[in-house]
Scaffold this motif. Structure first.
Motif, mmCIF file in Angstrom:
data_model
loop_
_atom_site.group_PDB
_atom_site.id
_atom_site.type_symbol
_atom_site.label_atom_id
_atom_site.label_comp_id
_atom_site.label_asym_id
_atom_site.label_seq_id
_atom_site.Cartn_x
_atom_site.Cartn_y
_atom_site.Cartn_z
ATOM 1 N N LEU A 97 12.304 29.918 65.416
ATOM 2 C CA LEU A 97 13.590 30.611 65.540
ATOM 3 C C LEU A 97 14.015 30.559 67.003
ATOM 4 O O LEU A 97 13.179 30.480 67.898
ATOM 5 C CB LEU A 97 13.445 32.068 65.108
ATOM 6 C CG LEU A 97 13.174 32.300 63.627
ATOM 7 C CD1 LEU A 97 12.981 33.780 63.354
ATOM 8 C CD2 LEU A 97 14.313 31.750 62.776
ATOM 9 N N LEU A 98 15.311 30.617 67.237
ATOM 10 C CA LEU A 98 15.798 30.665 68.618
ATOM 11 C C LEU A 98 15.753 32.102 69.099
ATOM 12 O O LEU A 98 16.403 32.976 68.511
ATOM 13 C CB LEU A 98 17.213 30.102 68.695
ATOM 14 C CG LEU A 98 17.260 28.588 68.568
ATOM 15 C CD1 LEU A 98 18.650 28.110 68.212
ATOM 16 C CD2 LEU A 98 16.771 27.938 69.853
ATOM 17 N N ASP A 99 14.996 32.321 70.168
ATOM 18 C CA ASP A 99 14.794 33.700 70.615
ATOM 19 C C ASP A 99 16.031 34.338 71.216
ATOM 20 O O ASP A 99 16.112 35.547 71.334
ATOM 21 C CB ASP A 99 13.636 33.758 71.621
ATOM 22 C CG ASP A 99 13.822 32.765 72.747
ATOM 23 O OD1 ASP A 99 14.824 32.018 72.719
ATOM 24 O OD2 ASP A 99 12.986 32.741 73.661
ATOM 25 N N THR A 100 17.015 33.493 71.602
ATOM 26 C CA THR A 100 18.220 34.073 72.199
ATOM 27 C C THR A 100 19.221 34.544 71.148
ATOM 28 O O THR A 100 20.179 35.224 71.476
ATOM 29 C CB THR A 100 18.928 33.033 73.091
ATOM 30 O OG1 THR A 100 18.946 31.791 72.395
ATOM 31 C CG2 THR A 100 18.211 32.871 74.411
ATOM 32 N N LEU A 101 18.999 34.141 69.907
ATOM 33 C CA LEU A 101 19.965 34.464 68.859
ATOM 34 C C LEU A 101 19.423 35.554 67.937
ATOM 35 O O LEU A 101 18.212 35.666 67.739
ATOM 36 C CB LEU A 101 20.287 33.228 68.019
ATOM 37 C CG LEU A 101 20.815 31.997 68.735
ATOM 38 C CD1 LEU A 101 21.208 30.941 67.711
ATOM 39 C CD2 LEU A 101 22.009 32.337 69.596
ATOM 40 N N TYR A 141 16.753 40.619 67.096
ATOM 41 C CA TYR A 141 16.300 39.383 67.739
ATOM 42 C C TYR A 141 14.881 39.087 67.262
ATOM 43 O O TYR A 141 14.152 39.999 66.887
ATOM 44 C CB TYR A 141 16.312 39.555 69.262
ATOM 45 C CG TYR A 141 17.687 39.628 69.827
ATOM 46 C CD1 TYR A 141 18.374 38.473 70.181
ATOM 47 C CD2 TYR A 141 18.326 40.854 69.985
ATOM 48 C CE1 TYR A 141 19.652 38.540 70.693
ATOM 49 C CE2 TYR A 141 19.616 40.929 70.495
ATOM 50 C CZ TYR A 141 20.269 39.774 70.845
ATOM 51 O OH TYR A 141 21.538 39.833 71.340
ATOM 52 N N TYR A 143 12.121 38.687 68.700
ATOM 53 C CA TYR A 143 11.011 39.456 69.267
ATOM 54 C C TYR A 143 10.959 40.882 68.726
ATOM 55 O O TYR A 143 9.995 41.592 68.932
ATOM 56 C CB TYR A 143 11.063 39.444 70.794
ATOM 57 C CG TYR A 143 12.108 40.320 71.419
ATOM 58 C CD1 TYR A 143 11.783 41.624 71.805
ATOM 59 C CD2 TYR A 143 13.408 39.868 71.627
ATOM 60 C CE1 TYR A 143 12.744 42.443 72.385
ATOM 61 C CE2 TYR A 143 14.360 40.672 72.201
ATOM 62 C CZ TYR A 143 14.032 41.964 72.583
ATOM 63 O OH TYR A 143 14.978 42.764 73.153
#
Ligand code: ADP
Ligand code: MG
Lengths: 255, 675
Positions: A97-101, A141, A143
């Motif tokens: 997964l993209l952590d910024t999204l 997010y 995280y």
């Protein structure tokens, strides 16, 4: 009926003449629409390589792979990207997964890459989120999510564009047993209720027992096939273990 | 043992250290060569005038060096931060293995020391060579002869060592602080977890953005309203500007994100969402460095524009500043009045050979019964509040016949005045606005008890004689000769001489210098026991001075401008490249999801553009305001041509900044494509 996936005698070699690894060695099989197929084997047996070839991330040394009657081994780079985003859905062991999204945006990304309309995007993301029971985490997010939630978001991303074929590489590899079960339950449901075609690679017998058919692979070759038929999952699991011990020799890898 | 470990670490992460090391060495090299400027004049043949100019410029250089050191310090700290970030995981491992924090920071201190020492040596060595090159360039600019030999400046070396020792000290403290701030979990998960938003609440972000715009708007307005006085109030303007800039970049990302999010079709279009989130993440962790880049760019643009402008300006001004070959000018102390007759027989009394003099002309400025206080209203409206002594100055009165003679020297038509008319003008460009206002608003003035109509609506800026000053007449009125009552004391006097072609101007000047003192003495005896304060100057002297000044100012401007431009570009490039490897995983995911190469490249370009051009954009806006202000100072040296300066500045920025942008883009792609 023509199969969704038709793998014809493919080979994948790594290295050069002096030090050649035959990661995939003369493999052929077919997958019909609506199937839930597992590919099982000890680690190093060539599962990921096989999957990467099918998913067009890697190219074959020889042989042909057709998906929906299209020979993907003959496609060019840009056509491959197009094919990949339109026909295939991926689920990776480490989620990717993209952590910024946010979860929502991660799922939507699969559609914006296809240049879909924004109005359409919202409808589809919400519908797939309901199927995978992740409506609550959409605004979080990565995280902020548990491993199980992450993998379900990743699955939602793979499903949202309604691909012909879903490819999953060790999807439960990074999950605890409870999350694994939940994820596999949703795979089973997606397969049963929405006729999603799933190709799942694993080294774990329990995970494999959710599939309806299993191909066993060792040293790059298919050496056995199990069909679940009307067996219960428990019974199927026992049959898988049997095959493994029968052909094992390195059962330590299986655990 | 820790020292050994430190050495190993430096060797092991040599590739990471490379960028840090280069930045350091580069800074040291620049700093040294910049300060070795003083040693350069030892190998150049400079005239006395040029040497004097260099002396004062050296002082400026020293002051600027402090500023440069601070900026370079930030650059080095930034590079250091980049390094620590890349090594978070390793540091986390030490903690995990049970090494106490103060031991880890000791390793870091040793590492900083080792790298610092090596880069100091390399930086100084390359600095020695660069300073040789600069010497040649300087000599060229000065058109001076070069007795070439290897120059070395102990001063500059010591200064460099001290400055960078200080910087390293700051870094060591900084690293220890950073280390104490990190929680173990952060260190271990470094690289996985992206930095969370510094500003969580979008409303705060939007509010801050508006506040930053308000602050900047106010600062611009304030600076523009002060005009040339803005420099005096820099202690208010600079902090306000910096605050506004920092707030701007602090909130920009959040604001931009929300702004685009409000348009669903824009936000969910191709990779826009991804890029904006990405930029958001990087701006939030880097807003401080973006602000610094912005301010450095502002400085760079300002220095380049002013530097390139000044040379041209001064060359333009020379014609206006040197109407005669030689001018003697005296300023009369009102306490000890003197009269026109006291100067009438200058050339006779100085025992000059009449053959040497082709033409001589006096310009007498008489005291009047009105002072600058008459125009207090206009002065305060346009120039702000001046010193109180300014208002005690008399309006200067010049007889028409002498003024027309002067105009003839400038190839200007003579002016005509009726008995009840006068002509208002100034020689100082800075005062032009004020005089224009006075001419426009005031119809009359009362001089020596008689009302006079101001007849002119315009005037040419001309000097009363050759002068190295910026202008000779401040607020001056020309009247018919007989309008000045007999016995009016002088304000000042200009004795202008055009020499015969055969006479060497320099020789004449030398002769005069020996004669004038005797003459002054004689005059003091005869008149009032008070030596007259005078100055004398030749056109050659003015030309040389101006040329030297222009060359050096240009040199400083362009030099500093380049340092800051390069530094900004290096910061941005470093930052982006360091993020490229962090972002590799993300781009890999995009690739797996089937994003086209073209789409991905576009997103990289988009991302880099925001990152490079946002600070540039704000810096350009800043500098448009700044140049307006600075221009009023440049105008003090004479006419300026902003257009060409802007073109020059724009060209250099485009070249250097653009090159860095391009290189970064290429490097970024190559890092991403590396397996
Ligand atoms: N990029 C590569 N280069 C060289 N050898 C590789 C590469 N990828 C995989 N292999 C080799 O191919 C074999 C199969 O690997 P892989 O497909 O990852 O196995 P699995 O996924 O079943 O654990 C292994 O022997 C592995 O070392
Ligand atoms: Mg694998």
């Amino acid at each position: 009926m023509t199969p969704i996936l038709d793998v014809v005698d493919i080979e994948k070699y790594y290295g050069n003449k002096g030090n050649l690894t035959k990661a995939v060695n003369h493999v052929s099989f077919q997958v019909e629409k609506g199937e839930f197929i597992g590919i099982m084997g000890p680690s190093g047996s060539g599962k990921t390589t096989l999957l990467n070839c099918i998913s067009t991330i890697d190219s074959v040394t020889s042989g042909h792979i057709s998906i929906n009657n299209k020979d993907i081994t003959a496609l060019r780079k840009n056509a491959l990207s197009k094919f990949r985003r339109e026909e295939l859905g991926f689920i990776f062991q480490d989620f990717n997964l993209l952590d910024t999204l946010t979860a929502y945006e991660n799922i939507a990304l699969a559609l914006t890459i296809q240049k879909r309309k924004p109005s359409e995007i919202k409808k589809q993301v919400m519908s797939v989120a309901q199927k995978l029971d992740i409506v609550d985490v959409l605004q979080k997010y990565p995280y902020q999510m548990s491993g199980g939630q992450k993998q379900r978001v990743a699955s939602a991303r793979a499903l949202v564009s309604e691909p012909s074929l879903i490819l999953a590489d060790e999807p439960t590899g990074a999950l605890d047993s409870k999350s694994s079960r939940a994820l596999l339950d949703s795979f089973e449901r997606l397969n049963a209720e929405y006729e999603a075609t799933i190709l799942m690679v694993t080294h774990d017998a329990f995970t494999a027992s959710y599939a309806k058919r299993i191909l066993f692979i060792k040293d790059g070759r298919i050496f056995n096939e199990l069909i679940r038929g009307n067996d219960s999952r428990k019974a199927f699991f026992n049959r898988i273990i049997e095959v493994e011990t029968l052909l094992g020799g390195d059962s330590s890898n299986v655990l | 043992m820790y020292f050994k470990l430190a050495i190993q670490n430096v060797k092991k992460s040599f590739k990471d250290y490379m960028i840090y090391f280069l930045t350091l060495a580069f800074s040291i090299c620049l700093f040294y060569s910049f300060n070795s400027f003083q040693a350069q004049q030892a190998v150049m043949e400079l005239s006395q005038g040029q040497a004097d100019i260099i002396d004062s410029v050296m002082l400026i250089m020293k002051i600027l060096s402090v500023f440069v050191a601070i900026v370079l310090g930030f650059l080095v700290i930034y590079a250091n931060n980049f390094l620590i970030k890349r090594r978070k995981k390793e540091l986390g491992l030490y903690t995990l293995l049970g090494m106490p924090k103060n031991h880890i920071s000791r390793i870091l201190v040793y590492e900083t020391f080792i790298v610092g020492l090596v880069s100091l040596i390399v930086g100084l060595l390359s600095g020695f060579f660069l300073s040789q090159l600069l010497t040649v360039i300087t000599a060229n600019l000065f058109e001076a002869n070069l007795n070439y030999s290897f120059i070395f400046s102990l001063d500059a070396m010591l200064l460099t060592i001290i400055a960078f020792a200080l910087i390293f000290l700051v870094i060591m403290i900084f690293n220890t602080l950073i280390l104490n701030r990190y929680k173990l979990i952060d260190l271990i998960h470094a690289g996985q977890k992206n930095e969370t938003l510094k500003i969580k609440n979008i409303y705060i972000s939007i509010l801050l953005f508006i506040v930053s715009l308000l602050i900047l708007g106010y600062t611009y307005h304030y600076a523009l309203s002060l005009g040339i006085n803005a420099l005096v109030h820099l202690n208010i303007i600079a902090p306000l500007g910096i605050l506004g800039t920092v707030l701007f970049f602090m909130s920009l990302a959040g604001f931009l994100l929300r702004f685009v999010q409000s348009s669903k079709s824009l936000y969910y279009r191709k990779l826009n969402m991804f890029v904006l989130r990405q930029v958001n993440a990087s701006i939030n962790s880097n807003f401080l460095s973006m602000s610094i880049v912005c301010i450095m760019l502002l400085f760079s643009i300002g220095a380049l524009a002013t530097g390139s402008n000044l040379n041209r300006t001064i060359n333009n001004t020379l014609l206006y500043a040197t109407p005669y070959d030689y001018t003697y000018s005296a300023y009369i102390d009102p306490e000890h009045p003197m009269y026109a007759e006291d100067f009438t027989h200058m050339s006779e009394q100085l025992k000059l050979n009449p053959k040497d003099i082709k033409e001589e002309a006096f310009v007498h400025e008489y005291c009047s019964d009105i002072t600058t206080k008459t125009y207090q209203k206009q002065i305060e409206a346009l120039l702000g509040e001046p010193d109180s002594s300014f208002y005690e100055q008399s309006i200067e009165v010049i007889p028409l016949s002498e003024f027309n003679k002067l105009r003839k020297q400038y190839d200007l038509e003579p002016i005509r005045l009726k008995n009840d008319e006068c002509y208002f003008f100034t020689s100082i460009e800075m005062l032009k606005e004020l005089i224009d206002e006075i001419i426009a608003k005031e119809k009359e003035l009362t001089l020596y008890g008689k009302p006079l109509r101001i007849s002119n609506t315009d005037y040419e800026l001309i000097n009363l004689g050759t002068s190295s000053n910026t202008g000779t007449a401040a607020l001056a009125v020309v009247v018919n000769d007989d309008a000045i009552p007999k016995g009016t004391p002088l304000y000042s006097v200009y004795w202008n001489v055009t020499l015969a072609d055969s006479v060497d101007i320099q020789g004449f000047d030398d002769y005069m210098s020996t004669k004038i003192n005797a003459y002054q003495y004689h005059q003091a005896q005869e008149v009032n026991n008070q030596p007259v304060s005078y100055s004398s100057v030749t056109s050659e002297h003015v030309k040389e001075n101006s040329k030297g000044l222009a060359v050096i100012m240009t040199y400083i401007g362009i030099y500093l401008g380049l340092i800051f431009l390069m530094a900004s570009a290096v910061i941005l490039a470093l930052q982006q490249l360091s993020q490229a490897s962090d972002n590799k995983q993300r781009y890999l995911i995009l690739n797996k999801l089937g994003a086209e190469k073209r789409m991905v490249n576009q997103s990289i370009l988009f991302q880099l553009s925001i990152y490079f051009f946002m600070p540039l954009l704000l810096a350009v806006v800043h500098s448009i305001v700044g140049i307006q202000v600075v221009n009023s100072i440049v105008v003090a040296f004479g006419r300026s041509d902003l257009f060409i300066a802007s073109l020059f500045t724009g060209g250099i920025i485009l070249l250097i900044y653009g090159a860095y942008f391009f290189i970064t883009y290429i490097g970024y792609k190559s890092i991403l494509s590396k397996r």
